[in-house]
Design a protein around this motif. Structure first.
Motif, PDB file in Angstrom:
ATOM      1  N   VAL A  38       7.796   4.122   5.634  1.00  0.00           N
ATOM      2  CA  VAL A  38       7.849   5.584   5.542  1.00  0.00           C
ATOM      3  C   VAL A  38       8.855   6.021   4.477  1.00  0.00           C
ATOM      4  O   VAL A  38       8.601   6.954   3.704  1.00  0.00           O
ATOM      5  N   ALA A  39       9.993   5.339   4.410  1.00  0.00           N
ATOM      6  CA  ALA A  39      11.009   5.673   3.407  1.00  0.00           C
ATOM      7  C   ALA A  39      10.472   5.473   2.001  1.00  0.00           C
ATOM      8  O   ALA A  39      10.717   6.292   1.100  1.00  0.00           O
ATOM      9  N   LEU A  40       9.731   4.392   1.794  1.00  0.00           N
ATOM     10  CA  LEU A  40       9.148   4.130   0.480  1.00  0.00           C
ATOM     11  C   LEU A  40       8.117   5.195   0.114  1.00  0.00           C
ATOM     12  O   LEU A  40       8.150   5.752  -0.994  1.00  0.00           O
ATOM     13  N   VAL A  41       7.205   5.490   1.042  1.00  0.00           N
ATOM     14  CA  VAL A  41       6.155   6.488   0.778  1.00  0.00           C
ATOM     15  C   VAL A  41       6.771   7.851   0.480  1.00  0.00           C
ATOM     16  O   VAL A  41       6.383   8.523  -0.486  1.00  0.00           O
ATOM     17  N   PHE A  42       7.748   8.266   1.276  1.00  0.00           N
ATOM     18  CA  PHE A  42       8.381   9.573   1.081  1.00  0.00           C
ATOM     19  C   PHE A  42       9.088   9.638  -0.273  1.00  0.00           C
ATOM     20  O   PHE A  42       8.980  10.629  -1.006  1.00  0.00           O
ATOM     21  N   SER A  82      15.491   5.564  -1.175  1.00  0.00           N
ATOM     22  CA  SER A  82      16.645   6.305  -0.663  1.00  0.00           C
ATOM     23  C   SER A  82      16.346   7.769  -0.360  1.00  0.00           C
ATOM     24  O   SER A  82      17.126   8.444   0.325  1.00  0.00           O
ATOM     25  N   ALA A  83      15.228   8.312  -0.848  1.00  0.00           N
ATOM     26  CA  ALA A  83      14.976   9.756  -0.724  1.00  0.00           C
ATOM     27  C   ALA A  83      14.723  10.208   0.711  1.00  0.00           C
ATOM     28  O   ALA A  83      14.903  11.392   1.018  1.00  0.00           O
ATOM     29  N   LEU A  84      14.309   9.320   1.590  1.00  0.00           N
ATOM     30  CA  LEU A  84      14.056   9.737   2.973  1.00  0.00           C
ATOM     31  C   LEU A  84      15.312  10.323   3.604  1.00  0.00           C
ATOM     32  O   LEU A  84      15.241  11.253   4.415  1.00  0.00           O
ATOM     33  N   ILE A  85      16.466   9.802   3.228  1.00  0.00           N
ATOM     34  CA  ILE A  85      17.736  10.321   3.736  1.00  0.00           C
ATOM     35  C   ILE A  85      18.365  11.302   2.748  1.00  0.00           C
ATOM     36  O   ILE A  85      18.802  12.397   3.123  1.00  0.00           O
ATOM     37  N   VAL A  86      18.394  10.939   1.469  1.00  0.00           N
ATOM     38  CA  VAL A  86      19.144  11.715   0.481  1.00  0.00           C
ATOM     39  C   VAL A  86      18.458  13.028   0.130  1.00  0.00           C
ATOM     40  O   VAL A  86      19.109  14.073   0.008  1.00  0.00           O
ATOM     41  N   CYS A  87      17.128  13.029  -0.038  1.00  0.00           N
ATOM     42  CA  CYS A  87      16.410  14.236  -0.457  1.00  0.00           C
ATOM     43  C   CYS A  87      16.563  15.390   0.539  1.00  0.00           C
ATOM     44  O   CYS A  87      16.914  16.510   0.131  1.00  0.00           O
ATOM     45  N   PRO A  88      16.326  15.199   1.839  1.00  0.00           N
ATOM     46  CA  PRO A  88      16.539  16.318   2.779  1.00  0.00           C
ATOM     47  C   PRO A  88      17.982  16.814   2.771  1.00  0.00           C
ATOM     48  O   PRO A  88      18.227  18.019   2.904  1.00  0.00           O
ATOM     49  N   LEU A  89      18.951  15.882   2.606  1.00  0.00           N
ATOM     50  CA  LEU A  89      20.343  16.297   2.547  1.00  0.00           C
ATOM     51  C   LEU A  89      20.616  17.128   1.295  1.00  0.00           C
ATOM     52  O   LEU A  89      21.392  18.089   1.332  1.00  0.00           O
ATOM     53  N   ALA A  90      19.975  16.755   0.177  1.00  0.00           N
ATOM     54  CA  ALA A  90      20.130  17.531  -1.056  1.00  0.00           C
ATOM     55  C   ALA A  90      19.561  18.936  -0.883  1.00  0.00           C
ATOM     56  O   ALA A  90      20.154  19.923  -1.351  1.00  0.00           O
ATOM     57  N   PHE A  91      18.417  19.042  -0.210  1.00  0.00           N
ATOM     58  CA  PHE A  91      17.861  20.364   0.120  1.00  0.00           C
ATOM     59  C   PHE A  91      18.861  21.169   0.957  1.00  0.00           C
ATOM     60  O   PHE A  91      19.138  22.344   0.677  1.00  0.00           O
ATOM     61  N   LEU A  97       0.822  -1.218   0.000  1.00  0.00           N
ATOM     62  CA  LEU A  97       0.000   0.000   0.000  1.00  0.00           C
ATOM     63  C   LEU A  97       0.855   1.267   0.000  1.00  0.00           C
ATOM     64  O   LEU A  97       0.389   2.335  -0.383  1.00  0.00           O
ATOM     65  N   GLY A  98       2.103   1.125   0.419  1.00  0.00           N
ATOM     66  CA  GLY A  98       3.005   2.274   0.405  1.00  0.00           C
ATOM     67  C   GLY A  98       3.169   2.853  -0.987  1.00  0.00           C
ATOM     68  O   GLY A  98       3.345   4.069  -1.148  1.00  0.00           O
ATOM     69  N   TYR A  99       3.103   2.012  -1.998  1.00  0.00           N
ATOM     70  CA  TYR A  99       3.226   2.500  -3.370  1.00  0.00           C
ATOM     71  C   TYR A  99       2.031   3.373  -3.750  1.00  0.00           C
ATOM     72  O   TYR A  99       2.179   4.413  -4.391  1.00  0.00           O
ATOM     73  N   ILE A 100       0.841   2.948  -3.367  1.00  0.00           N
ATOM     74  CA  ILE A 100      -0.359   3.723  -3.686  1.00  0.00           C
ATOM     75  C   ILE A 100      -0.359   5.054  -2.927  1.00  0.00           C
ATOM     76  O   ILE A 100      -0.642   6.116  -3.489  1.00  0.00           O
ATOM     77  N   ILE A 101      -0.042   5.001  -1.629  1.00  0.00           N
ATOM     78  CA  ILE A 101      -0.030   6.221  -0.815  1.00  0.00           C
ATOM     79  C   ILE A 101       1.012   7.214  -1.344  1.00  0.00           C
ATOM     80  O   ILE A 101       0.753   8.412  -1.481  1.00  0.00           O
ATOM     81  N   GLY A 102       2.190   6.718  -1.640  1.00  0.00           N
ATOM     82  CA  GLY A 102       3.263   7.594  -2.099  1.00  0.00           C
ATOM     83  C   GLY A 102       2.978   8.213  -3.453  1.00  0.00           C
ATOM     84  O   GLY A 102       3.164   9.427  -3.646  1.00  0.00           O
ATOM     85  N   TRP A 103       2.502   7.419  -4.389  1.00  0.00           N
ATOM     86  CA  TRP A 103       2.276   7.929  -5.733  1.00  0.00           C
ATOM     87  C   TRP A 103       1.132   8.944  -5.782  1.00  0.00           C
ATOM     88  O   TRP A 103       1.212   9.941  -6.484  1.00  0.00           O
ATOM     89  N   THR A 104       0.054   8.683  -5.073  1.00  0.00           N
ATOM     90  CA  THR A 104      -1.041   9.654  -5.074  1.00  0.00           C
ATOM     91  C   THR A 104      -0.684  10.889  -4.249  1.00  0.00           C
ATOM     92  O   THR A 104      -1.033  12.018  -4.616  1.00  0.00           O
ATOM     93  N   GLY A 105       0.031  10.706  -3.151  1.00  0.00           N
ATOM     94  CA  GLY A 105       0.438  11.839  -2.327  1.00  0.00           C
ATOM     95  C   GLY A 105       1.355  12.787  -3.066  1.00  0.00           C
ATOM     96  O   GLY A 105       1.366  14.005  -2.800  1.00  0.00           O
ATOM     97  N   GLY A 106       2.134  12.273  -4.006  1.00  0.00           N
ATOM     98  CA  GLY A 106       3.029  13.124  -4.779  1.00  0.00           C
ATOM     99  C   GLY A 106       2.299  14.172  -5.586  1.00  0.00           C
ATOM    100  O   GLY A 106       2.823  15.282  -5.807  1.00  0.00           O
TER     101      GLY A 106
END
Length: 567
Positions: A286-290, A509-518, A108-117
């Protein structure tokens, strides 16, 4: 044009001759369902493919605005349907049901993440991107940061995303085409690649958009209609499958399947997957959804759709319609997963990506239903591949060639180069798709990680952080790209740190990498603020005023004699 198609045909012919050992792991799932040529599905498929090519021919364009952004004449409903079709790829049509079948609750993480985007897109970027205008996301970043280097890196990332994402689509297309026509996996991929290239080379975004609107109707009807009959065969009333499958799922928890009752170890395995946290932990979820949320909001082939509409108001409304159209399919994917477990409880990974065909076939729905369902899956894959090729080819032709390397080129030269790059990119994607590294939805998630770690931070800060400059953008994008590619390589090499249960999985990987990129973008931008020239700062400030519709914006100077690519 004829020379391009001839060369492309020779390239594709060469790919067919790739040794069989190189393809041994590709498309193994197709052998889990009945093989051989199927007349009725083949007729349905050939008729629809003929429609797609015909629409492409009727939408033939001779100018770059038509090839890249469909002349900016798409309305909110049409663009919403095109967004949904562009979005609901083979990963959504086949892969989500397969992941829910295989991983249960965790899927379900795939559905939540994709629609939340799409919520992020709606609130942060849609209107501003349309207000900026022009053609591509790399062009936006290059102009906003007043840097050709930023433009080139963003274009390179766009190409990498297109190759990774399209690989997953061609895997799904190959599985479906092999089931219908009895072809080998590699032949199926090549056949459908020829169809996509045919209408892409002729019509560009104009034909792609019209085809995506048709393909949405095909794919959503093909996905929904068989569900009524499938759930009735499983013991439901067949009124509204999306609300009825709960009782069948409860029966599965007790081991009740079509073939009888599962053994105790089978029941335990099924409960482990379908109850919360049976597979995966809260960090992985959470990492997958984010990752999927920020990746969705950073996909160039989705953001480029906002350039095809009339104005920013239509851009916002088309996101809402797109989300509604997408929700119809995602509401139904869990039903297919439950039906798959009911009819084929022990199929495992080998059948996951074709569960939407396997379950109806085992249920004996009939070849017409299954054939139309396969046609919908094919439409889903083709529509997304076409959008990806437009985004990737535009990055190479518009942002590399016509803006940086030859800014004095004519409109016709740019269009020719765009078509050449479309064919070349298609060939590269095919080579990658012949031996895909993971499940369809997992490959797609890797593409989302790239977008979420590179394009998304740079774009959000370009819109909402006035002090962001080219040095920060370069540092943030390069960091995000290197880290994501490292995670993907680690996944393929089966290094635990980058695996599904690791701290930095390639799909999450974005849960860690994306905030660091910001953070890196912001810090470097502030440290290097004094290095930005007054002229560059004035240009960036001018674009920010345009993005937010603020007073003081000065229209760019244009020269009617020069190419539209000269800035």
């Amino acid at each position: 044009m004829s020379r391009i198609l001839t060369r492309t045909s020779l390239i594709l012919l060469g790919i067919v001759l790739v040794p069989e050992w190189a393809l041994s792991s590709a498309g193994e799932e197709i052998y889990q369902i009945e093989q051989g040529f199927k007349l009725i599905p083949a007729i349905i498929m050939i008729a629809l493919l003929g429609v797609y090519v015909g629409v492409g021919f009727l939408s033939k364009v001779s100018e770059t605005s038509g090839y890249w952004v469909a002349g900016r004449g798409i309305g909110k409903f049409g663009n919403g349907a095109a967004i949904a079709s562009d979005w609901m790829s083979a990963a959504s049509f086949m892969g989500v049901a397969g992941l829910l079948y295989l991983k249960g609750w965790f899927g379900l993480g795939y559905i939540i993440g994709w629609t939340g985007g799409y919520v992020l897109l709606l609130t942060l970027l849609a209107a501003q991107i349309r207000r900026f205008g022009k053609y591509t996301i790399p062009e936006f970043l290059g102009d906003r940061y007043d840097s050709h280097v930023v433009r080139l890196i963003a274009a390179s990332v766009t190409v990498i995303i297109a190759i990774t994402y399209a690989t997953a689509q061609f895997k799904g297309i190959g599985l479906i085409c092999g089931w219908i026509f009895g072809m080998s996996y590699s032949t199926s991929v090549l056949f459908t690649a020829g169809v996509v290239c045919a209408y892409m080379l002729i019509s560009g975004m104009s034909g792609v958009t019209r085809n995506q609107q048709i393909q949405y109707v095909v794919l959503i009807s093909a996905f929904l209609i068989p569900l009524w009959f499938l759930i009735k065969k499983a013991g439901g009333s067949g009124v509204l499958p999306q609300l009825e499958y709960g009782s069948i799922l409860s029966g599965l928890m007790e081991g009740k399947v079509a073939s009888g009752t599962l053994p105790p170890e089978g029941i335990e395995e099924l409960r482990k997957a379908y109850l919360p946290w049976g597979m995966g932990n809260i960090y992985q979820f959470v990492a997958l959804v984010f990752t999927l949320m920020v990746g969705t909001a950073g996909l160039p082939h989705i953001m480029i759709r906002f350039y095809t509409v009339k104005n920013e108001d239509v851009a916002r409304k088309s996101v809402l319609w797109g989300l509604f159209f997408i929700g119809l399919l995602y509401w139904s994917s869990p039903v297919y997963a439950a039906m798959g477990k009911f009819w084929n409880p022990m199929g495992g990974k080998a059948v996951a990506d074709v569960i939407i065909l396997s379950a109806p076939e085992l249920a004996g729905l009939g070849i017409v239903f299954i054939g139309y369902l396969a046609a919908g899956a094919m439409a889903a894959g083709l529509s997304t591949v076409a959008g990806l090729l437009v985004a990737g080819a535009s990055a190479m032709a518009h942002d590399w060639y016509a803006t940086v390397f030859k800014p004095d080129c004519t409109d016709q030269q740019a269009l020719f180069v765009g078509r050449v790059f479309t064919a070349v990119l298609c060939g590269v994607v095919i080579l990658t798709a012949l031996n895909p590294p993971a499940l369809i939805a997992q490959i797609v998630a890797m593409a989302f990680a790239i977008a979420g770690n590179t394009i998304f931070p740079a774009t959000v800060l370009a819109v909402w952080y006035s002090r962001a400059n080219k040095y920060g953008a370069l540092a943030g994008m390069l960091f995000g790209l290197v880290m994501t590619l490292m995670a993907m390589a680690g996944w393929i090499a089966q290094i635990p740190l980058f695996g599904p249960e690791g701290l930095l999985p390639a799909t999450s990987s974005a849960l860690i990498v994306c905030p660091l990129a910001f953070l890196i973008n912001i810090l470097v931008s502030n440290i290097t603020d004094g290095r930005v020239s007054e002229g560059s700062a004035a240009k960036m400030d001018n674009i920010l005023r345009k993005l937010h519709n603020l007073p003081g914006y000065v229209e760019e100077e244009t020269n009617a004699v020069k190419s539209p690519y000269t800035h």
